[in-house]
Design a protein around this motif. Structure first.
Motif, short mmCIF file in Angstrom:
data_model
loop_
_atom_site.label_atom_id
_atom_site.label_comp_id
_atom_site.label_asym_id
_atom_site.label_seq_id
_atom_site.Cartn_x
_atom_site.Cartn_y
_atom_site.Cartn_z
N GLU A 23 0.82 -1.20 0.00
CA GLU A 23 0.00 0.00 0.00
C GLU A 23 0.86 1.26 0.00
O GLU A 23 0.58 2.22 -0.74
CB GLU A 23 -0.94 -0.01 1.21
CG GLU A 23 -1.98 -1.11 1.16
CD GLU A 23 -2.80 -1.18 2.43
OE1 GLU A 23 -2.52 -0.39 3.37
OE2 GLU A 23 -3.72 -2.03 2.51
N LEU A 24 1.92 1.27 0.82
CA LEU A 24 2.80 2.43 0.86
C LEU A 24 3.50 2.64 -0.48
O LEU A 24 3.63 3.76 -0.97
CB LEU A 24 3.83 2.26 1.98
CG LEU A 24 4.82 3.40 2.17
CD1 LEU A 24 4.09 4.72 2.45
CD2 LEU A 24 5.78 3.09 3.31
N PHE A 25 3.91 1.56 -1.07
CA PHE A 25 4.60 1.64 -2.35
C PHE A 25 3.67 2.16 -3.44
O PHE A 25 4.06 2.99 -4.27
CB PHE A 25 5.13 0.25 -2.72
CG PHE A 25 5.80 0.19 -4.06
CD1 PHE A 25 7.08 0.68 -4.24
CD2 PHE A 25 5.14 -0.36 -5.15
CE1 PHE A 25 7.70 0.61 -5.47
CE2 PHE A 25 5.75 -0.42 -6.39
CZ PHE A 25 7.02 0.07 -6.54
N GLU A 26 2.44 1.68 -3.47
CA GLU A 26 1.49 2.14 -4.47
C GLU A 26 1.17 3.62 -4.31
O GLU A 26 0.99 4.34 -5.30
CB GLU A 26 0.21 1.30 -4.39
CG GLU A 26 0.40 -0.13 -4.90
CD GLU A 26 -0.86 -0.96 -4.77
OE1 GLU A 26 -1.71 -0.61 -3.92
OE2 GLU A 26 -0.99 -1.96 -5.49
N SER A 58 2.29 9.10 -6.70
CA SER A 58 2.81 10.47 -6.56
C SER A 58 3.93 10.77 -7.54
O SER A 58 4.53 11.83 -7.50
CB SER A 58 3.31 10.68 -5.12
OG SER A 58 4.47 9.88 -4.88
N GLY A 59 4.23 9.81 -8.42
CA GLY A 59 5.26 10.03 -9.44
C GLY A 59 6.66 9.90 -8.94
O GLY A 59 7.58 10.51 -9.47
N TRP A 60 6.90 9.10 -7.92
CA TRP A 60 8.23 8.85 -7.36
C TRP A 60 8.91 10.13 -6.90
O TRP A 60 10.13 10.26 -6.94
CB TRP A 60 9.13 8.16 -8.38
CG TRP A 60 8.63 6.85 -8.85
CD1 TRP A 60 8.10 6.56 -10.05
CD2 TRP A 60 8.59 5.63 -8.11
NE1 TRP A 60 7.73 5.25 -10.12
CE2 TRP A 60 8.02 4.65 -8.94
CE3 TRP A 60 8.97 5.26 -6.81
CZ2 TRP A 60 7.82 3.34 -8.54
CZ3 TRP A 60 8.78 3.95 -6.41
CH2 TRP A 60 8.21 3.01 -7.27
N GLN A 61 8.11 11.10 -6.45
CA GLN A 61 8.72 12.33 -5.96
C GLN A 61 9.30 12.15 -4.57
O GLN A 61 10.16 12.91 -4.14
CB GLN A 61 7.67 13.45 -5.94
CG GLN A 61 7.12 13.80 -7.33
CD GLN A 61 8.22 14.22 -8.27
OE1 GLN A 61 9.12 14.96 -7.88
NE2 GLN A 61 8.16 13.77 -9.51
#
Length: 328
Positions: free
Chosen positions: A278-281, A286-289
């Motif tokens: 869930e945290l990864f998704e 957020s676009g890997w910001q």
């Protein structure tokens, strides 16, 4: 073909290949097509690696003489032979301290232990295991793709063909099958036909010497890996590597979850894996910001899920699509 230069036949010259049962009349010709004593069949010497569309000239036939380049090929092989031999022997040799690397010794001992555990006594099986696991899976890939190691190197199609010949000779050195070569065999195999038997003996000696070395304990391997990690601690992109691990986990999430259910894994492990997902998704949306690392995922989640979970996805061949920012 060796007398073309002697006859001063230059580039672009037209050569007439004749087939006749009578002697050609001794008279001058204004064209290669005006002599009715010869068969109407015209030939053109071409580069064997270039395909020419002759559909517009069906009366012509392209002849591919690969043998024309054999002499130059042999001279090139002689020129690079010492370098190729040094490369091969640096891979399967035991210099400079007459010992194999700790990781190689530990891994080969593991394969020996597995063979003993499964009561496999055929030495050829162990030879194939070791060859496929290290030499063919790792070293052949490096030999054919040196740009993986040297980032400033450009691998041209011509260079790729040369490296393939060297890689083939390397693979043949570890093969247990006997080679039966003839005049119709590929040129790249004929080049190293006389060297392969000697290489095979050196490979067998290498495997025997590694087996006779003193075994490596788990603690020695752990210390070795820690020392190697310290040498490259400023070169590794932890966030990018963790991102790739998370991608891998998402890809096989359902298979891993099913495997955990089958093995009666602790409920805490399943919850931690779900939390990481869930945290990864969220970060992915957020676009890997947000840079991610062990602290971002939570220390317990990172350690339990990504370090202690030893579940192999049910696929035959799995490979990471590593991010370019990860230094290997």
């Amino acid at each position: 073909m060796n007398i073309l230069d002697d006859k001063r036949v230059g580039d672009g010259a037209c050569i007439k290949v004749i087939t006749t049962n009578v002697h050609a009349p001794l008279r001058s010709q204004s064209s290669v097509k005006d002599d009715e004593n010869f068969a109407v069949k015209y030939f053109h010497l071409v580069d064997p690696d270039i395909d020419i569309d002759l559909s517009k000239h069906p009366e012509k036939k392209a002849l591919k003489f690969k043998e024309m380049y054999l002499t130059k090929l042999l001279s090139t092989k002689v020129a690079v032979h010492s370098f190729v031999e040094n490369l091969f022997r640096s891979i399967w040799g035991l210099l400079p301290n007459n010992k194999a690397p700790l990781a190689v010794k530990y891994f080969f001992d593991f394969l020996d232990a597995q063979a003993e555990r499964k009561k496999i006594t055929d030495p050829d099986v162990l030879h194939i295991w070791k060859t496929n696991s290290l030499l063919l899976r790792f070293w052949v890939n490096i030999l054919k793709n040196p740009n993986f190691v040297f980032s400033d190197m450009e691998k041209t199609p011509h260079l790729d063909g040369c490296l393939s010949v060297i890689a083939q000779a390397f693979m043949d050195s570890f093969s247990l099958a006997e080679q039966h070569l003839g005049k119709h065999s590929p040129t790249n195999k004929l080049l190293y036909a006389k060297d392969i038997p000697q290489y095979k003996q050196e490979v067998k000696s290498y495997y025997n010497l590694v087996k006779d070395q003193t075994s490596i304990s788990n603690q020695e391997l752990k210390t070795f890996l820690q020392e190697e990690s310290k040498k490259h601690q400023n070169e590794f992109n932890e966030s990018a590597a963790l991102r790739e691990l998370c991608k891998y986990m998402l890809r096989y999430f359902s298979e891993v979850s099913a495997k955990l259910e089958q093995t009666d894994a602790p409920e805490r492990l399943k919850e931690d894996m779900q939390n990481v997902k869930e945290l990864f998704e969220n970060m992915k949306r957020s676009g890997w910001q947000i840079p991610i690392g062990p602290r971002d995922l939570g220390e317990p989640h990172f350690r339990v899920v990504l370090l202690r979970m030893r579940v192999r996805p049910p696929t035959r061949h799995c490979a990471f699509n590593m991010d370019p920012s990860v230094k290997r």
